[in-house]
Design an enzyme around this catalytic site. Structure first.
Site, PDB file in Angstrom:
ATOM      1  N   CYS A   7     -33.326  21.822  29.115  1.00 27.50           N
ATOM      2  CA  CYS A   7     -31.919  21.236  30.240  1.00 27.50           C
ATOM      3  C   CYS A   7     -32.644  18.993  30.059  1.00 27.50           C
ATOM      4  O   CYS A   7     -33.028  18.801  30.920  1.00 27.50           O
ATOM      5  CB  CYS A   7     -32.452  21.453  30.995  1.00 27.50           C
ATOM      6  N   HIS A  20     -29.562  26.130  20.002  1.00 29.24           N
ATOM      7  CA  HIS A  20     -28.135  25.672  19.456  1.00 29.24           C
ATOM      8  C   HIS A  20     -27.491  25.430  17.942  1.00 29.24           C
ATOM      9  O   HIS A  20     -28.393  25.671  17.022  1.00 29.24           O
ATOM     10  CB  HIS A  20     -28.529  23.816  19.427  1.00 29.24           C
ATOM     11  N   GLU A  55     -21.867  25.657  26.547  1.00 29.97           N
ATOM     12  CA  GLU A  55     -23.404  25.968  26.995  1.00 29.97           C
ATOM     13  C   GLU A  55     -23.663  27.958  26.890  1.00 29.97           C
ATOM     14  O   GLU A  55     -23.085  28.543  27.343  1.00 29.97           O
ATOM     15  CB  GLU A  55     -23.973  25.270  27.772  1.00 29.97           C
ATOM     16  N   CYS A  87     -23.811  17.820  28.058  1.00 34.52           N
ATOM     17  CA  CYS A  87     -24.757  19.145  27.349  1.00 34.52           C
ATOM     18  C   CYS A  87     -26.143  17.479  26.968  1.00 34.52           C
ATOM     19  O   CYS A  87     -25.886  17.377  25.953  1.00 34.52           O
ATOM     20  CB  CYS A  87     -24.952  20.161  26.803  1.00 34.52           C
ATOM     21  N   GLY A 115     -27.716  19.687  24.283  1.00 30.05           N
ATOM     22  CA  GLY A 115     -26.698  19.926  23.182  1.00 30.05           C
ATOM     23  C   GLY A 115     -26.340  18.566  22.079  1.00 30.05           C
ATOM     24  O   GLY A 115     -25.955  18.669  20.895  1.00 30.05           O
TER      25      GLY A 115
END
Ligand code: API
Length: 276
Positions: free
Chosen positions: A75, A161, A210, A219, A222
């Site tokens: 994260c 992703h 997400e 994100c 991301g």
């Protein structure tokens, strides 16, 4: 039993951060989901748990739980909040810390101006590493999503992703296509779905649906994955300003084999305690 926590966010991507070193934290997936509920609990996109490292060469271990209770590997926005948390809680006096995650070590560094730079490690680009079911490791793959076919570039920042390019993020079908990409059968561990608008070779706009949390205001992984995807596609240079709905991140990537560097803010909203 009482659980002490901090409520934090990175560009509106919001977290409950818990010290699992000085307090015992036994959270079932069901209790996690209750805490994550914005009406019945505290509310969060992810809960971040601070633990002692497995390897003494590192400073901490970092566990990440999505709003749906699933534990995940990485994260980015959370990493910036993590280093701010352990600094504010006096769990360390270092400015740069080595943090173990489920998929490697990251190094967040807390700058005197309050911004945080995180070495997010080397992105993985092979389909099997995502994991993504595909014939080979092309830079883009056609993906059938409902009645549409979109071209995705797949990138792992430790977490998976799938990034597509859109003309305008404001009108992109994030609510419609996001859940279909997230649970697409070609992603055995599901996937985070990025919708990227290329502004110029040094600037993008990005929305991310997400895995395990739905669309968030920002994100971090991301943003890293989108920049890697744009560079792989030949549409971006190595330093990119990423505009998310919650604010801006600066991302740098020198190409395959190099780590991704992310710089942005972290905010502590309040601290509290709750029965668990
Ligand atoms: N939903 C992600 C985890 C949180 C990532 C995001 N909040 C970030 O800042 O990178 C996943 O299931 O892989």
């Amino acid at each position: 039993m009482k659980l002490k926590f901090s409520k934090m966010h990175g560009l509106g991507n919001d977290f409950v951060v818990v010290d699992g070193i000085r307090q015992t934290v036994g959270l079932t997936p069901e209790r996690l989901r209750q805490l994550g509920d914005r009406h019945l609990g505290i509310g969060f996109d992810q809960l971040l748990l601070v633990e002692a490292p497995h390897d003494g060469a590192n400073d901490f271990r970092y566990r990440i739980f999505n709003n749906d209770g699933s534990e995940v590997e990485q994260c980015g926005n959370g990493a910036r909040c993590f280093v701010k948390f352990v600094t504010e809680q006096k769990l360390t006096n270092k400015r740069a810390i080595r943090v173990e995650t489920a998929k490697g070590v990251i190094v967040p560094e807390y700058h005197s101006n309050g911004l945080i730079t995180v070495d997010m490690g080397v992105p993985r680009l092979k389909s099997l590493e995502i994991p993504f079911i595909a014939d080979g490791d092309a830079i883009t793959h056609p993906l059938t999503v409902g009645d549409d076919s979109i071209d995705v570039t797949v990138v792992s920042m430790g977490n998976p992703h799938a990034v597509c390019v859109v003309n305008n993020v404001d009108s992109a079908p994030v609510a419609q296509q996001g859940p279909l990409v997230e649970s697409h059968p070609r992603f055995p561990e599901k996937v985070n779905a990025g919708f990227m608008q290329i502004v110029n070779r040094g600037e993008i706009r990005l929305r991310v649906y997400e895995r395990g949390a739905g669309e968030t205001l920002a994100c971090g992984t991301g943003a890293c994955a989108a920049v890697v995807a744009g560079i792989q596609r030949g549409q971006l240079d190595s330093r990119v300003l990423v505009h998310t709905r919650g604010g801006d991140l600066n991302i740098e990537w020198g190409g395959p084999g190099h780590p991704v560097k992310m710089t942005g803010p972290a905010v502590t909203v309040f601290t509290g305690e709750i029965e668990i």
